[in-house]
Design an enzyme around this catalytic site. Structure first.
Site, short mmCIF file in Angstrom:
data_model
loop_
_atom_site.label_atom_id
_atom_site.label_comp_id
_atom_site.label_asym_id
_atom_site.label_seq_id
_atom_site.Cartn_x
_atom_site.Cartn_y
_atom_site.Cartn_z
N LYS A 52 -46.49 -63.65 78.18
CA LYS A 52 -46.14 -64.63 77.16
C LYS A 52 -47.16 -65.77 77.17
CE LYS A 52 -42.39 -67.65 75.70
NZ LYS A 52 -41.02 -68.07 75.83
N GLU B 251 -50.69 -63.45 88.63
CA GLU B 251 -50.65 -62.04 88.99
C GLU B 251 -51.19 -61.17 87.85
OE1 GLU B 251 -48.19 -64.24 89.19
OE2 GLU B 251 -46.85 -63.83 90.87
N GLY C 241 -39.17 -65.00 77.95
CA GLY C 241 -39.82 -63.87 78.63
C GLY C 241 -38.84 -62.78 79.04
N ARG C 242 -37.72 -63.16 79.67
CA ARG C 242 -36.79 -62.15 80.19
C ARG C 242 -35.88 -61.58 79.11
NH1 ARG C 242 -36.07 -67.16 82.22
NH2 ARG C 242 -34.12 -68.27 81.84
N GLU D 55 -32.48 -65.66 87.05
CA GLU D 55 -33.44 -66.65 86.53
C GLU D 55 -32.76 -67.50 85.45
OE1 GLU D 55 -37.93 -65.92 86.49
OE2 GLU D 55 -37.51 -65.93 84.36
N HIS E 282 -24.72 -43.81 100.54
CA HIS E 282 -25.18 -43.46 101.89
C HIS E 282 -26.00 -44.59 102.49
CE1 HIS E 282 -23.84 -39.28 101.36
NE2 HIS E 282 -24.11 -39.53 100.08
N LYS F 268 -45.22 -71.57 92.43
CA LYS F 268 -46.49 -71.18 91.75
C LYS F 268 -47.53 -72.26 91.99
CE LYS F 268 -44.54 -68.90 87.67
NZ LYS F 268 -44.42 -68.98 86.22
O1 F6P Z 1 -42.17 -66.58 87.10
C1 F6P Z 1 -41.31 -66.73 86.06
C2 F6P Z 1 -41.85 -66.31 84.74
O2 F6P Z 1 -42.22 -67.42 84.02
C3 F6P Z 1 -40.82 -65.48 84.01
O3 F6P Z 1 -39.88 -66.25 83.37
C4 F6P Z 1 -41.65 -64.65 83.11
O4 F6P Z 1 -40.93 -63.56 82.65
C5 F6P Z 1 -42.78 -64.29 84.05
O5 F6P Z 1 -42.98 -65.45 84.82
C6 F6P Z 1 -44.05 -63.83 83.40
O6 F6P Z 1 -44.56 -64.80 82.53
P1 F6P Z 1 -45.64 -64.42 81.45
O7 F6P Z 1 -45.04 -63.42 80.53
O8 F6P Z 1 -45.99 -65.70 80.79
O9 F6P Z 1 -46.82 -63.83 82.18
#
Ligand code: F6P
Length: 527
Positions: A209, A215, A267-268, A353, A384, A495
């Site tokens: 987003k 990452e 995002g979620r 979240e 199990h 972060k």
């Molecule tokens: O770490 C939380 C977050 O902001 C989430 O809410 C989001 O889904 C994820 O990181 C990834 O964010 P982006 O889509 O901006 O890379």
């Protein structure tokens, strides 16, 4: 009927209905659901609901019709109806970020007429969906010619968990390139994926987003070099999905390979639009549309049903009852479908979240429990592993069993075994068993609550339904708890500290002050 308050300032500690529920809890102390089921012939019907191929049975939970009525009064007082209306109207309900919350538009039809700030959004949504599905058709043709065999989704959190869950869930409907998911900043993740693939036949979809997530950007750079090393035309192999089009262009993805979306999609909650690119690429146009339609049916249901027959409302209230009145702090989700193996992980983000908050909407701290700890693994594997604790542990953890009447694989003869296990586990948790010879280690206390979600079949439609049920349930729970469900400030501090620490670990700086424990770890790592 309880008069409703303004949901935006509703607080449980000022709620009359909540006080009534606490009294009810005291009077229902020690409720034995086994006797209730034996004595009340109406109980199963009163605590079961149907919705488009879903049978939901919550009669094994520690509540009854009176509890449900009390909870409905709470929903009335909390202004749940108005909150739902406000969300669908495109009002700025995510007040801490100043945004509307309208992911439902991504699965909408033209006649749904969604608006933000008084401006219709469906034209734009449908245009983007049209582009996305045309792109999917194009890639499916390339798959047929053998020129695109694999697609990698690079993203994390909401840009990974929903699509990864849905692609796995819809494995049997896949006809497109094989979807792979890379999220972790541990290089082992991308390494393990790239080593299986031929870059010449791979499409890399970078989903973020913000297009700034550490990452995702680190993994995207590795993937770009991998494509470059193979002397490939990046324009043919890279796709971007983001709200930040400046950043996607700076990364080198041309606009015609970029799919945007708006800030009113969290995002979620985003897998219904371009973030769901890999779902659409995997299952193709028709199944992706059915997935959207399943969710859209739930959108219609949540808007039009009375509170007592409104499944997301009922589930939200049940979660509140278990957490805040019965003290059950976690929520196990056990899909009896291997293909739904990523559902617990997806729900962890969606729920924790959203509702893992301790400041009320108005800023004052809350004095009640909010987001439950969500966890789980598919049955029967989990039987199990941790079911021992569910049956005989000291704490009680309500369980959602999710199962499908129709077989979920071609090995149809195994399906009865799978269903027998699902139903039997719910029965065992409820009924328990007195130990023979009073041997305490063999005693099953029973009276342990569960909800059974029995769908007709595992399909794009039912997966869409299941996800949308939870999305709405999570928001409604946030309304009852008086918290802001749509921000995620809690993830920011870690972060920021990681960004500050990185130069130290790289030996570029050593100026950041730390507590003694952290400093000793930094020293050990730097050697
Ligand atoms: O770490 C939380 C977050 O902001 C989430 O809410 C989001 O889904 C994820 O990181 C990834 O964010 P982006 O889509 O901006 O890379």
């Amino acid at each position: 009927m309880t008069p409703s308050t303004d949901w935006r300032s509703f607080r449980l500690d000022a709620s009359e209905a909540e006080r009534g529920l606490e009294k009810l809890r005291v009077s229902q102390e020690g409720m034995d659901v086994r006797s209730a089921l034996a004595q009340d012939p109406l109980r199963v019907d009163q605590l079961s609901w149907q919705l488009d191929g879903l049978h939901l049975d919550a009669s094994k939970q520690r509540w009854d019709k009176e509890t449900l009525d009390g909870l409905i009064s709470l929903a009335e007082e909390a202004g749940v109806k108005q909150a739902i209306e406000d969300q669908f109207s495109g009002a700025t309900i995510n007040h801490t970020e100043g945004r509307a919350v309208l992911h439902m538009a991504l699965r909408g039809r033209p006649e749904d007429g969604y608006q933000v700030d008084g401006k219709g959004v469906m034209d734009e949504v449908l245009a983007t969906r049209g582009r996305l599905l045309d792109f999917v058709d194009e890639v499916h043709e390339k798959k047929a010619q053998g020129t695109v065999t694999d697609v990698i989704n690079i993203g994390i959190g909401g840009s990974d968990l929903g699509p990864a869950m849905a692609c796995k869930a819809l494995r049997r409907f896949a006809s497109g390139p094989k979807a792979h998911f890379v999220s972790n900043v541990d290089g082992a993740h991308i390494e393990s994926v790239l080593e299986q693939l031929d870059p010449a036949k791979t499409m890399v979809v970078v989903v973020s987003k913000t297009f700034t997530t550490q990452e995702t950007m680190a993994n995207a750079e590795i993937a770009k070099s991998w494509l470059r090393k193979a002397n490939l035309d990046l324009d043919q192999h890279l796709v971007a999905v983001s709200t930040n089009l400046d950043a996607t262009q700076a990364f080198g993805v041309p606009l015609d390979r970029t799919f945007g979306f708006e800030n009113w999609v969290g995002g979620r909650y985003s897998m219904w639009g371009p973030v769901g690119m890999c779902i659409a690429l995997s299952v193709g146009r028709t199944h992706f549309e059915a997935f959207l339609e399943g969710a859209r049916h739930v959108d219609q249901h949540v808007q039009s049903s009375e509170l007592e027959n409104n499944l997301p409302v009922v589930l939200a209230l049940l979660g509140h009852w278990n957490q805040n009145h019965l003290g059950m702090r976690s929520h196990a989700v056990i899909p009896y479908a291997e293909d739904l193996g990523r559902l617990p992980a997806y729900l962890q983000q969606a729920d924790m979240e959203s509702n893992g908050k301790s400041a009320g909407r108005t800023g004052e701290p809350v004095s009640w429990n909010t987001g439950a700890v969500v966890w789980g693994e598919p049955g029967t594997n989990s039987q199990h592993a941790f079911f021992q604790l569910l049956h005989q542990g000291t704490e009680i953890h309500p369980v959602d069993f999710i199962a499908f009447r129709k077989p979920t694989s071609g090995h149809v003869q195994m399906h009865d075994k799978l269903l027998a296990n699902a139903v039997a586990q719910a029965e065992a948790l409820l009924m328990g068993k007195d130990a023979e010879d009073d041997e305490p280690h063999r005693n099953f206390p029973g009276n342990r609550p569960s909800t059974f979600f029995l769908f007709d079949e595992l399909s794009p439609f039912s997966v869409g339904q299941l996800v949308a049920l939870h999305e709405h349930r999570i928001f409604i729970q946030g309304v009852i708890w008086g918290i802001a469900s749509f921000d995620q400030w809690g993830v920011e501090l870690g972060k920021a500290l990681a960004n500050a620490l990185l130069p130290e670990l790289e030996g570029k700086s050593s100026e950041v002050p730390h507590d003694a424990s952290t400093q000793s770890l930094v020293d050990l790592i730097r050697g």
